[in-house]
Design a protein around this motif. Structure first.
Motif, mmCIF file in Angstrom:
data_model
loop_
_atom_site.group_PDB
_atom_site.id
_atom_site.type_symbol
_atom_site.label_atom_id
_atom_site.label_comp_id
_atom_site.label_asym_id
_atom_site.label_seq_id
_atom_site.Cartn_x
_atom_site.Cartn_y
_atom_site.Cartn_z
ATOM 1 N N TYR A 248 0.825 -1.203 0.000
ATOM 2 C CA TYR A 248 0.000 0.000 0.000
ATOM 3 C C TYR A 248 0.864 1.260 0.000
ATOM 4 C CZ TYR A 248 -3.481 3.427 1.550
ATOM 5 O OH TYR A 248 -4.293 4.531 1.648
ATOM 6 N N CYS A 249 2.042 1.155 0.624
ATOM 7 C CA CYS A 249 2.968 2.293 0.658
ATOM 8 C C CYS A 249 3.758 2.442 -0.638
ATOM 9 C CB CYS A 249 3.959 2.135 1.819
ATOM 10 S SG CYS A 249 3.200 2.158 3.447
ATOM 11 N N GLY A 250 3.576 1.525 -1.591
ATOM 12 C CA GLY A 250 4.300 1.604 -2.853
ATOM 13 C C GLY A 250 5.763 1.240 -2.716
ATOM 14 N N LEU A 251 6.086 0.322 -1.790
ATOM 15 C CA LEU A 251 7.474 -0.046 -1.518
ATOM 16 C C LEU A 251 7.788 -1.484 -1.914
ATOM 17 C CD1 LEU A 251 7.737 1.642 1.997
ATOM 18 C CD2 LEU A 251 8.615 2.515 -0.177
ATOM 19 N N ALA A 277 7.075 9.459 2.718
ATOM 20 C CA ALA A 277 7.410 9.528 4.142
ATOM 21 C C ALA A 277 8.407 8.448 4.535
ATOM 22 C CB ALA A 277 6.137 9.403 4.979
ATOM 23 N N PHE A 278 8.179 7.209 4.083
ATOM 24 C CA PHE A 278 9.071 6.117 4.482
ATOM 25 C C PHE A 278 10.435 6.219 3.802
ATOM 26 C CE2 PHE A 278 5.182 3.843 5.950
ATOM 27 C CZ PHE A 278 5.628 3.563 7.240
ATOM 28 N N ILE A 279 10.481 6.699 2.573
ATOM 29 C CA ILE A 279 11.780 6.854 1.909
ATOM 30 C C ILE A 279 12.572 7.995 2.548
ATOM 31 C CG2 ILE A 279 12.882 7.563 -0.258
ATOM 32 C CD1 ILE A 279 10.936 5.792 -1.736
ATOM 33 N N GLU A 280 11.901 9.083 2.905
ATOM 34 C CA GLU A 280 12.579 10.163 3.635
ATOM 35 C C GLU A 280 13.137 9.642 4.957
ATOM 36 O OE1 GLU A 280 13.082 13.721 3.141
ATOM 37 O OE2 GLU A 280 12.953 12.893 1.119
ATOM 38 N N ALA A 281 12.332 8.855 5.665
ATOM 39 C CA ALA A 281 12.789 8.287 6.935
ATOM 40 C C ALA A 281 13.956 7.336 6.723
ATOM 41 C CB ALA A 281 11.628 7.557 7.619
ATOM 42 N N ALA A 282 13.946 6.589 5.609
ATOM 43 C CA ALA A 282 15.003 5.606 5.340
ATOM 44 C C ALA A 282 16.366 6.259 5.178
ATOM 45 C CB ALA A 282 14.647 4.791 4.094
ATOM 46 N N LYS A 307 18.154 1.298 -4.796
ATOM 47 C CA LYS A 307 17.400 0.090 -4.458
ATOM 48 C C LYS A 307 17.570 -0.263 -2.983
ATOM 49 C CE LYS A 307 17.212 -2.058 -9.029
ATOM 50 N NZ LYS A 307 17.523 -3.251 -9.849
ATOM 51 N N ALA A 308 18.763 -0.002 -2.464
ATOM 52 C CA ALA A 308 19.017 -0.302 -1.056
ATOM 53 C C ALA A 308 18.157 0.571 -0.153
ATOM 54 C CB ALA A 308 20.497 -0.107 -0.728
ATOM 55 N N ILE A 309 18.020 1.848 -0.500
ATOM 56 C CA ILE A 309 17.213 2.736 0.351
ATOM 57 C C ILE A 309 15.739 2.391 0.242
ATOM 58 C CG2 ILE A 309 16.552 4.727 -1.087
ATOM 59 C CD1 ILE A 309 18.318 4.839 2.330
ATOM 60 N N GLY A 310 15.310 1.907 -0.934
ATOM 61 C CA GLY A 310 13.941 1.434 -1.064
ATOM 62 C C GLY A 310 13.677 0.230 -0.179
ATOM 63 N N ALA A 311 14.675 -0.667 -0.071
ATOM 64 C CA ALA A 311 14.539 -1.837 0.796
ATOM 65 C C ALA A 311 14.502 -1.423 2.265
ATOM 66 C CB ALA A 311 15.698 -2.798 0.545
ATOM 67 N N VAL A 312 15.302 -0.418 2.627
ATOM 68 C CA VAL A 312 15.278 0.091 3.999
ATOM 69 C C VAL A 312 13.902 0.675 4.310
ATOM 70 C CG1 VAL A 312 16.221 1.826 5.572
ATOM 71 C CG2 VAL A 312 17.760 0.528 4.106
ATOM 72 N N ARG A 314 11.068 -0.106 2.947
ATOM 73 C CA ARG A 314 10.111 -1.208 3.080
ATOM 74 C C ARG A 314 10.239 -1.874 4.443
ATOM 75 N NH1 ARG A 314 9.119 -6.482 -0.887
ATOM 76 N NH2 ARG A 314 7.704 -7.551 0.545
ATOM 77 N N ARG A 315 11.469 -2.074 4.900
ATOM 78 C CA ARG A 315 11.649 -2.732 6.194
ATOM 79 C C ARG A 315 11.123 -1.860 7.330
ATOM 80 N NH1 ARG A 315 16.021 -7.043 7.805
ATOM 81 N NH2 ARG A 315 14.763 -7.957 6.153
ATOM 82 N N ILE A 316 11.325 -0.565 7.241
ATOM 83 C CA ILE A 316 10.774 0.325 8.271
ATOM 84 C C ILE A 316 9.257 0.194 8.309
ATOM 85 C CG2 ILE A 316 10.458 2.723 8.966
ATOM 86 C CD1 ILE A 316 13.211 3.332 7.828
ATOM 87 N N SER A 317 8.636 0.157 7.130
ATOM 88 C CA SER A 317 7.175 0.049 7.082
ATOM 89 C C SER A 317 6.703 -1.282 7.665
ATOM 90 C CB SER A 317 6.677 0.204 5.642
ATOM 91 O OG SER A 317 6.977 -0.935 4.851
ATOM 92 N N GLU A 318 7.448 -2.356 7.407
ATOM 93 C CA GLU A 318 7.052 -3.668 7.929
ATOM 94 C C GLU A 318 7.214 -3.739 9.443
ATOM 95 O OE1 GLU A 318 7.975 -6.534 4.076
ATOM 96 O OE2 GLU A 318 9.639 -5.911 5.369
#
Length: 356
Positions: A248-251, A277-282, A307-312, A314-318
């Protein structure tokens, strides 16, 4: 049961109502206002009504009117409805009829609709981030004006504070760029005031929100990002798993699999505000958190920084899913690898980063 679909436009809307047997009870164009929708209700025979509107530019106006009239509205997903409802012959009447048939059959792809208070809070926060975008846009235009005049700015100076701003104010460029620079600087100063004012409104509107303190405990998530994430998620119970929230967050990357070959593409389109929001936080978490820094550096070597920051993210969101689900704050833990050489999702809830 009466099944009503409204294909809404700015001034006119086409409404179609069907009975359980498929009989057309209403098929006409009405004004897109409360009186127009009230005329639909007056023309329908007595009985329970469910209605549907498609998510669009002014769906809130239509949805609120139907709700006030007691027509039990639902919100249809525009993207998913398109694959079912679109055809080579497309009119407002055809769209409304198709949505009414889908509603009667129970196959309308629905969108979560927050309560009015949450929608108002969303508007506040989205306004604040829109202002920030305009602020950044003006800064970029000022940089462009300076660069195209081949002027070297002071080394290691922030052009918009202290010595850098003094240098900008004293800069004398050729016309018309000199006029443009002064105008942009005045606009920059004007725009600086509004995000701060909006933040005060946000603080007042969300001071009692129960999800914000949990989100603020995460590295990289400050007061404003926590508020944005909280109102965009609304209620964590509508997501059945951390993967659903990440999608839902597009991650989550898109996937194409055929004939034994699987290809992963770009991130799936979804809630752009949560993605931001999550990518800024990452980016911040990858600098200040030992856990996320180790996770980021391991992936960066193989897949690159983006790609690494996108994975970070996603992990924050999870992890945020587990924290919000169990009403727990984030707690830093050492980065651990699973048997296959990667940190497993089970470790999120069992070991990594969740405190009681």
């Amino acid at each position: 049961m009466i099944h009503l679909a409204v294909d809404h436009g700015k001034k006119k809307s086409h409404a179609v109502a069907l009975s359980d047997s498929g009989e057309v009870l209403f098929d006409a164009e009405v004004p897109t206002n409360f009186e127009g929708f009230a005329s639909i209700k007056a023309a329908l025979p007595p009985g329970e009504v469910q209605s549907v509107v498609e998510a669009g530019w002014n769906w809130g106006k239509v949805f609120d009117s139907l709700e006030e009239l007691g027509l039990n509205p639902k919100l249809a997903n525009t993207l998913k409805s398109r694959f079912i409802a679109e055809s080579f012959t497309k009119t407002d009447r055809i769209d409304a009829t198709t949505h009414a048939i889908m509603l009667k059959a129970g196959i309308t792809p629905l969108v979560h609709v927050p309560v009015q208070e949450t929608r108002d809070q969303k508007n506040l926060l989205r306004h604040r981030f829109w202002l920030v975008q305009q602020h950044v846009m003006v800064k970029n235009r000022i940089h462009s004006i300076v660069d195209r005049n081949h002027v070297e700015p002071p080394a290691r100076a922030d052009l918009f504070a202290g010595h850098g701003r003094t240098w900008l104010n004293a800069l004398d460029l050729r016309e018309p760029d000199n006029k443009l620079l002064k105008a942009h600087l005045a606009l920059y100063d004007e725009l600086r005031v509004y995000p701060r004012q909006t933040e005060k409104w946000v603080d007042e509107a969300l001071k009692d929100h129960k999800l914000i303190p949990i989100l603020e405990s995460f590295p990289g998530i400050g007061k404003i990002l926590a508020a944005l994430i909280a109102v965009e998620i609304d209620t964590i119970d509508r997501f059945h798993s951390p993967g659903k929230l990440a999608a839902y967050c597009g991650l989550v990357p898109s996937t194409y699999s055929s004939s034994g070959k699987t290809v992963h593409g770009g991130l799936v389109p979804s809630n752009r505000h949560l993605k931001y929001a999550f990518i800024e936080a990452a980016w911040t978490a990858a600098r200040v958190s030992p856990y996320f820094q180790a996770f980021y550096e391991r992936l960066k070597q193989r897949k690159g920084s983006c790609k690494a920051i996108g994975a970070v993210a996603r992990r924050i969101s999870e992890i945020a899913y587990f924290c919000l689900k169990h009403n727990r704050s984030y707690q830093e833990r050492a980065y651990r690898l699973g048997k296959a050489g990667a940190a497993t999702l089970e470790q999120f809830g069992r070991v990594a980063l969740i405190s009681g």
